[in-house]
Motif scaffolding. Sequence first.
Motif, PDB file in Angstrom:
ATOM      1  N   VAL A 237      40.282   4.696   5.949  1.00 50.81           N
ATOM      2  CA  VAL A 237      41.384   4.093   6.690  1.00 50.81           C
ATOM      3  C   VAL A 237      41.779   2.760   6.065  1.00 50.81           C
ATOM      4  O   VAL A 237      42.975   2.442   5.928  1.00 50.81           O
ATOM      5  CB  VAL A 237      40.991   3.911   8.167  1.00 50.81           C
ATOM      6  N   ALA A 238      40.796   1.965   5.663  1.00 49.28           N
ATOM      7  CA  ALA A 238      41.112   0.694   5.013  1.00 49.28           C
ATOM      8  C   ALA A 238      41.894   0.918   3.720  1.00 49.28           C
ATOM      9  O   ALA A 238      42.867   0.199   3.423  1.00 49.28           O
ATOM     10  CB  ALA A 238      39.828  -0.084   4.739  1.00 49.28           C
ATOM     11  N   ALA A 239      41.491   1.928   2.935  1.00 51.57           N
ATOM     12  CA  ALA A 239      42.195   2.228   1.686  1.00 51.57           C
ATOM     13  C   ALA A 239      43.621   2.708   1.955  1.00 51.57           C
ATOM     14  O   ALA A 239      44.565   2.330   1.250  1.00 51.57           O
ATOM     15  CB  ALA A 239      41.421   3.273   0.884  1.00 51.57           C
ATOM     16  N   LEU A 240      43.813   3.527   2.962  1.00 52.25           N
ATOM     17  CA  LEU A 240      45.150   4.027   3.295  1.00 52.25           C
ATOM     18  C   LEU A 240      46.068   2.891   3.724  1.00 52.25           C
ATOM     19  O   LEU A 240      47.233   2.821   3.302  1.00 52.25           O
ATOM     20  CB  LEU A 240      45.053   5.076   4.405  1.00 52.25           C
ATOM     21  N   ARG A 241      45.574   2.008   4.555  1.00 49.81           N
ATOM     22  CA  ARG A 241      46.404   0.904   5.017  1.00 49.81           C
ATOM     23  C   ARG A 241      46.786  -0.005   3.850  1.00 49.81           C
ATOM     24  O   ARG A 241      47.910  -0.526   3.795  1.00 49.81           O
ATOM     25  CB  ARG A 241      45.672   0.124   6.104  1.00 49.81           C
ATOM     26  N   ALA A 242      45.844  -0.182   2.934  1.00 47.68           N
ATOM     27  CA  ALA A 242      46.156  -0.994   1.759  1.00 47.68           C
ATOM     28  C   ALA A 242      47.218  -0.314   0.891  1.00 47.68           C
ATOM     29  O   ALA A 242      48.149  -0.969   0.382  1.00 47.68           O
ATOM     30  CB  ALA A 242      44.887  -1.265   0.956  1.00 47.68           C
ATOM     31  N   GLU A 243      47.107   0.993   0.700  1.00 45.48           N
ATOM     32  CA  GLU A 243      48.078   1.738  -0.099  1.00 45.48           C
ATOM     33  C   GLU A 243      49.467   1.689   0.538  1.00 45.48           C
ATOM     34  O   GLU A 243      50.465   1.481  -0.145  1.00 45.48           O
ATOM     35  CB  GLU A 243      47.623   3.191  -0.250  1.00 45.48           C
ATOM     36  N   ILE A 244      49.525   1.910   1.838  1.00 42.85           N
ATOM     37  CA  ILE A 244      50.826   1.884   2.523  1.00 42.85           C
ATOM     38  C   ILE A 244      51.422   0.492   2.454  1.00 42.85           C
ATOM     39  O   ILE A 244      52.648   0.315   2.340  1.00 42.85           O
ATOM     40  CB  ILE A 244      50.660   2.353   3.979  1.00 42.85           C
ATOM     41  N   GLY A 245      50.562  -0.529   2.486  1.00 41.51           N
ATOM     42  CA  GLY A 245      51.051  -1.898   2.408  1.00 41.51           C
ATOM     43  C   GLY A 245      51.704  -2.232   1.077  1.00 41.51           C
ATOM     44  O   GLY A 245      52.525  -3.159   0.982  1.00 41.51           O
ATOM     45  N   THR A 246      51.358  -1.511   0.018  1.00 34.81           N
ATOM     46  CA  THR A 246      51.970  -1.762  -1.296  1.00 34.81           C
ATOM     47  C   THR A 246      53.331  -1.095  -1.448  1.00 34.81           C
ATOM     48  O   THR A 246      54.049  -1.383  -2.419  1.00 34.81           O
ATOM     49  CB  THR A 246      51.042  -1.253  -2.413  1.00 34.81           C
ATOM     50  N   LEU A 247      53.685  -0.189  -0.536  1.00 32.74           N
ATOM     51  CA  LEU A 247      54.972   0.508  -0.608  1.00 32.74           C
ATOM     52  C   LEU A 247      56.013  -0.311   0.143  1.00 32.74           C
ATOM     53  O   LEU A 247      55.863  -0.570   1.340  1.00 32.74           O
ATOM     54  CB  LEU A 247      54.868   1.911  -0.008  1.00 32.74           C
ATOM     55  N   GLU A 248      57.087  -0.699  -0.547  1.00 28.65           N
ATOM     56  CA  GLU A 248      58.113  -1.530   0.070  1.00 28.65           C
ATOM     57  C   GLU A 248      58.877  -0.721   1.124  1.00 28.65           C
ATOM     58  O   GLU A 248      59.302   0.406   0.887  1.00 28.65           O
ATOM     59  CB  GLU A 248      59.080  -2.046  -0.992  1.00 28.65           C
ATOM     60  N   GLY A 249      59.011  -1.335   2.283  1.00 29.20           N
ATOM     61  CA  GLY A 249      59.756  -0.682   3.353  1.00 29.20           C
ATOM     62  C   GLY A 249      58.941   0.320   4.154  1.00 29.20           C
ATOM     63  O   GLY A 249      59.521   1.095   4.921  1.00 29.20           O
ATOM     64  N   PHE A 250      57.611   0.337   4.034  1.00 28.66           N
ATOM     65  CA  PHE A 250      56.774   1.278   4.774  1.00 28.66           C
ATOM     66  C   PHE A 250      55.878   0.521   5.757  1.00 28.66           C
ATOM     67  O   PHE A 250      55.443  -0.603   5.479  1.00 28.66           O
ATOM     68  CB  PHE A 250      55.917   2.118   3.829  1.00 28.66           C
ATOM     69  N   GLU A 251      55.582   1.175   6.862  1.00 26.11           N
ATOM     70  CA  GLU A 251      54.793   0.571   7.939  1.00 26.11           C
ATOM     71  C   GLU A 251      53.728   1.569   8.407  1.00 26.11           C
ATOM     72  O   GLU A 251      53.989   2.775   8.489  1.00 26.11           O
ATOM     73  CB  GLU A 251      55.712   0.195   9.107  1.00 26.11           C
ATOM     74  N   THR A 252      52.530   1.067   8.724  1.00 26.76           N
ATOM     75  CA  THR A 252      51.426   1.912   9.198  1.00 26.76           C
ATOM     76  C   THR A 252      51.373   1.900  10.710  1.00 26.76           C
ATOM     77  O   THR A 252      51.423   0.835  11.339  1.00 26.76           O
ATOM     78  CB  THR A 252      50.081   1.416   8.645  1.00 26.76           C
ATOM     79  N   ARG A 253      51.263   3.079  11.308  1.00 28.98           N
ATOM     80  CA  ARG A 253      50.994   3.204  12.747  1.00 28.98           C
ATOM     81  C   ARG A 253      49.645   3.906  12.890  1.00 28.98           C
ATOM     82  O   ARG A 253      49.509   5.080  12.547  1.00 28.98           O
ATOM     83  CB  ARG A 253      52.079   4.018  13.456  1.00 28.98           C
ATOM     84  N   LEU A 254      48.646   3.159  13.369  1.00 28.04           N
ATOM     85  CA  LEU A 254      47.293   3.701  13.486  1.00 28.04           C
ATOM     86  C   LEU A 254      47.107   4.348  14.858  1.00 28.04           C
ATOM     87  O   LEU A 254      47.383   3.733  15.890  1.00 28.04           O
ATOM     88  CB  LEU A 254      46.264   2.579  13.291  1.00 28.04           C
ATOM     89  N   VAL A 255      46.622   5.597  14.868  1.00 34.02           N
ATOM     90  CA  VAL A 255      46.349   6.325  16.107  1.00 34.02           C
ATOM     91  C   VAL A 255      44.899   6.784  16.063  1.00 34.02           C
ATOM     92  O   VAL A 255      44.515   7.556  15.177  1.00 34.02           O
ATOM     93  CB  VAL A 255      47.281   7.547  16.273  1.00 34.02           C
ATOM     94  N   GLU A 256      44.091   6.304  16.987  1.00 28.55           N
ATOM     95  CA  GLU A 256      42.673   6.686  17.048  1.00 28.55           C
ATOM     96  C   GLU A 256      42.457   7.671  18.195  1.00 28.55           C
ATOM     97  O   GLU A 256      42.914   7.432  19.314  1.00 28.55           O
ATOM     98  CB  GLU A 256      41.790   5.454  17.235  1.00 28.55           C
ATOM     99  N   VAL A 257      41.790   8.755  17.896  1.00 34.88           N
ATOM    100  CA  VAL A 257      41.559   9.824  18.879  1.00 34.88           C
ATOM    101  C   VAL A 257      40.075   9.842  19.224  1.00 34.88           C
ATOM    102  O   VAL A 257      39.226   9.998  18.341  1.00 34.88           O
ATOM    103  CB  VAL A 257      41.996  11.190  18.316  1.00 34.88           C
ATOM    104  N   GLU A 258      39.767   9.689  20.512  1.00 31.11           N
ATOM    105  CA  GLU A 258      38.384   9.720  20.986  1.00 31.11           C
ATOM    106  C   GLU A 258      38.259  10.742  22.102  1.00 31.11           C
ATOM    107  O   GLU A 258      39.257  11.156  22.702  1.00 31.11           O
ATOM    108  CB  GLU A 258      37.954   8.339  21.483  1.00 31.11           C
ATOM    109  N   ASN A 259      37.026  11.128  22.399  1.00 32.37           N
ATOM    110  CA  ASN A 259      36.787  12.042  23.514  1.00 32.37           C
ATOM    111  C   ASN A 259      37.031  11.331  24.828  1.00 32.37           C
ATOM    112  O   ASN A 259      36.684  10.162  24.997  1.00 32.37           O
ATOM    113  CB  ASN A 259      35.351  12.574  23.484  1.00 32.37           C
ATOM    114  N   ASP A 260      37.646  12.047  25.754  1.00 38.09           N
ATOM    115  CA  ASP A 260      37.902  11.503  27.077  1.00 38.09           C
ATOM    116  C   ASP A 260      36.668  11.722  27.937  1.00 38.09           C
ATOM    117  O   ASP A 260      36.306  12.863  28.227  1.00 38.09           O
ATOM    118  CB  ASP A 260      39.112  12.200  27.705  1.00 38.09           C
TER     119      ASP A 260
END
Length: 698
Positions: A97-120
């Motif tokens: 996840v850290a690597a993905l956010r860093a990669e997306i951050g290098t793309l101009e005009g792109f934004e990360t939306r993080l969604v975490e899924v846990e057991n209810d």
Amino acid sequence: MNMQILDYEIAFTPLIPQQLLLILALIALAFTTLALWRRLPGWALRGLALCLVLGALAQPVIRQEDREYLSNIVFVVVDKTESQSVDIRPEQIAQGVAALRAEIGTLEGFETRLVEVENDPGVADDGSMMLGALAKAASEVATNRIAGALLVTDGQIHDAPALDSFPAPVHVLLTGQKTDWDRRLVITNAPAFAIVGEPVTLQLRVEDQGAVPAAVQGMAHLSISVDGGPAQEFDVETGRQFELPLTLPHGGANVLQFTVRTEAGELTDRNNAAVLSINGVRDRLRVLLVSGEPHAGERTWRNLLKSDSAVDLVHFTILRSPDKQDGVPVRELSLIAFPTRELFLEKIDEFDLIIFDRYRRRGILPNRYMQNVADYVRRGGAVLVASGPAFGGTESIARTPLNSILPAAPTARVIEKGFVPRISDLGQRHPVTESLDDFAPRPVAEDGTPGWGRWLRLIETVAPEGQTVMTGADDKPLLVLDRVDEGRIAMLMSDHAWLWSRGFEGGGPQLELLRRLAHWTMKEPELEEERLSGTVEGDAITVTRRSLTQEQADITVTGPDGSARPLETSEVSPGRWVGRFKGEENGLYRLSDGDMEAVVAIGPTAPREFEQTMADLSRLQPVMAATGGGSLRLEDYATPQLRQVREGRTAAGRGWLGVTPRNAYIATDIRQTPALPAWLLLVLVAGVMVAAWRWEGR
């Protein structure tokens, strides 16, 4: 990220309706065509003049927009359910996840939306609902801003139909390792009810998944325990369903715990155990009631036992002793002979309970038979003695070999006076007599006297070895309970319990007392003096420790993950301590106080998350195929490379995944300027028409 950009375009704002403008254009075209056909000089200039007039009526304008370009959204959906907490997967997730956010951050005009899924925790067994979470997150933004989705998961999702469509590529970054393997226990068939003492067949299977080491292939070690007792050990073959016959030891809930030994290298042991609760039902409780003589309370016992359809009662009343000489020939008697040998030698072990109701020695049951009754109790049988006046005399059964198991000895004194039976301090804690006051017809008096009627006779005894739970006249023992080796014995030192059923002085809970007595002697779990149990309601677990001691119970709770913690309990009633806690995850919880153990389960003992633990893409393949997405293993590509690709182009390749720029924007301001000023159009039209006139004049 937003960008402010100016954009220009030419637009038309007609001065007249478009339909009329179209008609005028057709008329102009017709006249121009006619002039051309007739070869009139200046037809081109006249046609051009008409076009300029139509253009003026169309009123062209230059539209100038101030556009604010919106960022392209890339969803990073992280599976943090229980199956992702094993082995190195948490580290893989954090790094990926850290690597993905860093990669997306290098793309101009792109934004990360993080969604975490846990057991209810409020849902018993919900599984991994990743696609539903992605669909929900996507519904909260404009479709034309979505550039892609990256799912960090082991692929074991449980809501594949939740995502009907997606406007951008959906990629999967798979956790786990190629060398992962796991073993799980599956109970394929188990009854909810079974007859006590008769074999019940369970169907089980031990499954191996993944890259199983050769050293552990083929066989597994299985242990089975009932109600936390000693475990039985078996070696079973993996991958094959087998039948396991078991015999329930008692009525009521029988908690069966199955455990497969955890081998080195397994992903998890959460699916190596299973708990079943099978309700034990006694087929026919066989009770032998021997009444020494007819008396007013004899029918009380018979009514109690016959009121239960599950009780098979054998009742003998001795009406005529062998030494009685009344001159009546035996052949003229309508009564049957007492089959003493058959009952007390040959078939005694077939009875669950033997009741001696005011029985006295008359030579009918010789000492050999009474000795056999004592041995029957030591082997696990149960005897209840309801004493009458003869118990204190020379004909007392205390003068037989049965005396070796009796918890109290008579003094030969019979107290003939009224008294109100009282529950002793120990009896307030004992399950046979606890809360018996609640069944009284009247509330307890201020001086502590129970609100029930008196009894009028008590057989005095001394030196009780068992537990005195009720007292009578002069605080003498009235009800004494005891355990003898594997069996149990109860002694009621009065034959006046029937006064309660007749309503004497208001009566009392005679049927409830005798019912509890009978069930305690037959070892019903709910009436055990020392018992540790747990009940589950949702994710809340209530632990109850019952004991006759005065010490507070110290309970240790071991969760599904193996972590142990103490549980505080409080005494809610004499002899009963209760503690409560909230189960943080589904699975098996073990309870222990050092001496006793119990198990409870929230949801299934092997949750849905652990049915399949190997990383697998099969459930996500349809989504990837429909959106043009691809997949990478985090084991091979800890830092995935992201590229921008146009819509409709290949969005995945060797070591890289593609996201689609959407160029979505909002217009913040719009300005319109005429393309040509009106005076300039007028000059042009006039000039063209003059030129056409001059051309014709030549």
